[in-house]
Design a protein around this motif. Structure first.
Motif, short mmCIF file in Angstrom:
data_model
loop_
_atom_site.label_atom_id
_atom_site.label_comp_id
_atom_site.label_asym_id
_atom_site.label_seq_id
_atom_site.Cartn_x
_atom_site.Cartn_y
_atom_site.Cartn_z
N SER A 1 0.85 -1.19 0.00
CA SER A 1 0.00 0.00 0.00
C SER A 1 0.88 1.24 0.00
O SER A 1 2.07 1.17 0.31
CB SER A 1 -0.95 -0.01 1.20
N CYS B 1 -4.74 1.08 6.66
CA CYS B 1 -4.15 -0.22 6.36
C CYS B 1 -2.97 -0.39 7.32
O CYS B 1 -2.03 0.41 7.30
CB CYS B 1 -3.68 -0.25 4.91
N ILE C 1 -5.73 5.42 4.11
CA ILE C 1 -6.32 5.35 2.78
C ILE C 1 -7.26 6.55 2.67
O ILE C 1 -8.28 6.63 3.34
CB ILE C 1 -7.10 4.03 2.58
#
Length: 139
Positions: free
Chosen positions: A29, A104, A94
């Motif tokens: 991510s 995350c 996010i």
């Protein structure tokens, strides 16, 4: 291979925007966040302190996780094991909802030598050119 990568994507007189990418065997991510030079200096100071006593956890945060702010990033370096392996818990925001509730959070595995090399590269990162990247592990 697990990794944490900082890439400089923008700058003005007071801030730089960095893209932080975290990679583990389970997840990859990224997010962008804005930091000033003193925030990067605090990161380096915390990394140096951790390297001097890697038996203790060290928590590093860019930005505020609550309130009306730009996305925030944090990582907590766990105490190293006897072989010098380190788990780093990353917490990446996010940026897809207004209440900032989507995050995350997972472990990235590293080692003391990689953290030391990353901290040395971070020393010149703020003044580097746009597009410059630093990583725990170079590919």
């Amino acid at each position: 291979m697990d990794n944490i990568i900082f890439k400089k994507v923008w700058e003005d007189e007071n801030f730089i925007e960095i893209k932080i990418t975290a990679i583990s065997k389970f997840s990859t991510s990224y997010q962008t966040c804005y930091i000033d030079e003193s925030s990067l200096e605090r990161l380096m100071s915390k990394l140096y302190s951790y390297l001097n006593d890697y038996t203790q956890n060290s928590y590093i945060e860019f930005g505020d996780k609550k309130g009306n702010y730009t996305p925030a990033f944090s990582m907590e370096l766990m105490g190293a094991d006897v072989r010098g392996h380190v788990k780093i818990e990353v917490d990446i925001e996010i940026d897809d909802v207004d209440d900032r509730s989507h995050r995350c959070k997972y472990f990235v595995e590293s080692e003391l030598g990689a953290i030391e090399r990353f901290s040395q590269k971070a020393f010149d990162f703020y003044g580097s050119q746009i597009g410059t990247s630093i990583a725990m592990f170079e590919r």
